[in-house]
Design a protein around this motif. Structure first.
Motif, PDB file in Angstrom:
ATOM      1  N   SER A 128       4.712  -0.941   3.003  1.00 44.97           N
ATOM      2  CA  SER A 128       4.784   0.292   2.233  1.00 44.97           C
ATOM      3  C   SER A 128       6.150   0.355   1.551  1.00 44.97           C
ATOM      4  O   SER A 128       7.178   0.123   2.188  1.00 44.97           O
ATOM      5  CB  SER A 128       4.598   1.507   3.150  1.00 44.97           C
ATOM      6  OG  SER A 128       4.833   2.710   2.444  1.00 44.97           O
ATOM      7  N   GLU A 138       0.847  -1.186   0.000  1.00 43.01           N
ATOM      8  CA  GLU A 138       0.000   0.000   0.000  1.00 43.01           C
ATOM      9  C   GLU A 138       0.882   1.235   0.000  1.00 43.01           C
ATOM     10  O   GLU A 138       1.701   1.425   0.902  1.00 43.01           O
ATOM     11  CB  GLU A 138      -0.919   0.033   1.226  1.00 43.01           C
ATOM     12  CG  GLU A 138      -1.825   1.262   1.241  1.00 43.01           C
ATOM     13  CD  GLU A 138      -2.710   1.319   2.468  1.00 43.01           C
ATOM     14  OE1 GLU A 138      -3.835   0.823   2.386  1.00 43.01           O
ATOM     15  OE2 GLU A 138      -2.255   1.850   3.501  1.00 43.01           O
ATOM     16  N   THR A 178      -1.310  -4.710  -5.022  1.00 43.65           N
ATOM     17  CA  THR A 178      -0.977  -3.308  -4.766  1.00 43.65           C
ATOM     18  C   THR A 178      -2.272  -2.542  -4.552  1.00 43.65           C
ATOM     19  O   THR A 178      -3.316  -2.888  -5.109  1.00 43.65           O
ATOM     20  CB  THR A 178      -0.192  -2.672  -5.928  1.00 43.65           C
ATOM     21  OG1 THR A 178      -1.078  -2.471  -7.055  1.00 43.65           O
ATOM     22  CG2 THR A 178       0.961  -3.555  -6.357  1.00 43.65           C
ATOM     23  N   GLN A 179      -2.197  -1.507  -3.737  1.00 42.95           N
ATOM     24  CA  GLN A 179      -3.347  -0.624  -3.585  1.00 42.95           C
ATOM     25  C   GLN A 179      -2.869   0.774  -3.260  1.00 42.95           C
ATOM     26  O   GLN A 179      -1.820   0.965  -2.641  1.00 42.95           O
ATOM     27  CB  GLN A 179      -4.317  -1.124  -2.520  1.00 42.95           C
ATOM     28  CG  GLN A 179      -3.846  -1.002  -1.091  1.00 42.95           C
ATOM     29  CD  GLN A 179      -4.970  -1.289  -0.095  1.00 42.95           C
ATOM     30  OE1 GLN A 179      -6.057  -1.723  -0.469  1.00 42.95           O
ATOM     31  NE2 GLN A 179      -4.713  -1.041   1.175  1.00 42.95           N
ATOM     32  N   LYS A 191       1.640  -6.760   5.046  1.00 36.21           N
ATOM     33  CA  LYS A 191       1.218  -5.511   4.412  1.00 36.21           C
ATOM     34  C   LYS A 191       2.360  -4.520   4.595  1.00 36.21           C
ATOM     35  O   LYS A 191       2.767  -4.238   5.718  1.00 36.21           O
ATOM     36  CB  LYS A 191      -0.061  -4.967   5.040  1.00 36.21           C
ATOM     37  CG  LYS A 191      -0.528  -3.656   4.415  1.00 36.21           C
ATOM     38  CD  LYS A 191      -1.762  -3.118   5.141  1.00 36.21           C
ATOM     39  CE  LYS A 191      -2.184  -1.771   4.578  1.00 36.21           C
ATOM     40  NZ  LYS A 191      -3.292  -1.166   5.344  1.00 36.21           N
ATOM     41  N   ASN A 237      -7.791  -2.412  -4.677  1.00 32.99           N
ATOM     42  CA  ASN A 237      -8.897  -1.711  -4.028  1.00 32.99           C
ATOM     43  C   ASN A 237      -9.688  -0.815  -4.980  1.00 32.99           C
ATOM     44  O   ASN A 237     -10.531  -0.032  -4.543  1.00 32.99           O
ATOM     45  CB  ASN A 237      -8.403  -0.894  -2.821  1.00 32.99           C
ATOM     46  CG  ASN A 237      -7.384   0.166  -3.208  1.00 32.99           C
ATOM     47  OD1 ASN A 237      -6.674   0.027  -4.203  1.00 32.99           O
ATOM     48  ND2 ASN A 237      -7.300   1.216  -2.418  1.00 32.99           N
TER      49      ASN A 237
END
Length: 324
Positions: free
Chosen positions: A173, A44, A148-149, A171, A111
């Motif tokens: 970054s 994310e 990926t979002q 999760k 998403n």
């Protein structure tokens, strides 16, 4: 397969990916650790930081079959898992398999699709199988999803259901380049490649058979001491018992942390787990499984804060961690 060979192959994989993904090598290593236990990974971050490039490079370097799905608001579950099509010339229904039938599945901007479509991945992510119009079909091994979002404040996105978030082992970054030199290195690499997709020139470092052997080694040959197992359980329970938490990490989260700690030990050249293996992955494996009470979420408390406090609160086991 032994730990020395696994360590050597893993280093070559990391080096190969780092040639095209000019970024945080720690993120690359954690992604490989997740892959070694068939763990799904969710990246994310803001657009344009190389999330898709990283996922694509993994598929190439591991020598596995790789497919990509671009998630959009009009994407249907059948576009992911497939459907049965009537063939008039034979008078029968033929199964047309969707892109989920692969080894490495990139769910790009996951998403951007509504929850109904996202839920089509739930069975595949947890049970490594899909059900198409009543028929249950096993997926090939290995299988893991790299998704990926964009952050939820971006227009046109849907929050992932809690049940789906819980199926992601990690999760993470990606983050912006850390230094000016890193930024320059990205620009210079683009001039060197003379193309936008450098993965087209990548050659596999390993193959499916060897990677399955690496996974089997992590599963069966990496020892974890009972004190470390108890440490994981206490850590999860401390996070779950935090007064700010509505719902804490599930048993699936504890199992994920256990498995990925074993993978990290192997990537470090060890056939036994130490507490630092657990601590290194605790935030990435557990924070997204924390649901905060509304009043604390409004105050800016995050799942990462809860897991950090649990780490500080949980006594770290001491002594020899090798198998006796």
């Amino acid at each position: 397969m032994d730990v020395e060979r696994l360590y050597a192959i893993s280093k070559d994989v990391l080096d190969s990916i780092s040639e095209v993904y000019i970024g945080n090598r720690g993120v690359v290593r954690k992604t490989l650790a997740a892959a070694l236990v068939n763990g799904n990974v969710l990246f994310e971050d803001h657009p344009g930081l190389g999330k898709t490039l990283l996922a694509k490079a993994f598929g190439k370097a591991l020598g596995l079959e790789y497919r990509r799905i671009q998630f959009t608001p009009d994407l249907l579950p059948a576009d992911i898992i497939g459907t049965k099509v009537w063939r008039q010339n034979t008078g029968t229904f033929e199964l047309v398999r969707g892109p989920v039938f692969t080894n490495v599945l990139l769910a790009d901007e996951i998403n951007r699709a509504p929850p109904k479509t996202q839920s089509a991945l739930l069975e595949a992510m947890e049970e490594r199988q899909v059900t198409v119009e009543g028929d249950t079909l096993k997926l090939d091994e290995p299988f893991f999803v790299m998704a990926t979002q964009n952050p939820l404040e971006f227009e046109g996105t849907y929050p992932l259901p809690e049940a789906q978030l819980d199926r992601f082992a990690l999760k993470m970054s990606v983050g912006y380049p850390g230094t000016l030199e890193d930024e320059v290195a990205i620009l210079e690499a683009r001039l060197k490649w003379a193309k936008d997709d450098p993965t087209t020139d990548m050659r596999p470092v390993t193959d499916r058979k060897t990677f399955l052997e690496m996974q089997a080694f992590v599963e069966h040959s990496v020892y974890i001491h009972p004190d470390v197992i108890r440490y994981i359980a206490e850590l999860v329970r401390n996070a779950r018992g935090d007064e700010r938490v509505e719902a804490g990490p599930s048993p699936r989260g504890a199992l994920t942390l256990l498995k990925i700690s074993k993978a990290n030990a192997a990537l470090s050249g060890r056939d036994f787990v130490i507490p630092d293996d657990v601590k290194e992955y605790a935030l990435d494996a557990l924070a997204h499984r924390v649901v905060l009470k509304p009043e604390h979420a409004f105050e800016g408390v995050r799942g990462e804060d809860v897991i950090r406090d649990a780490l500080n609160k949980t006594p770290v086991p001491k002594g020899e961690m090798r198998e006796e």
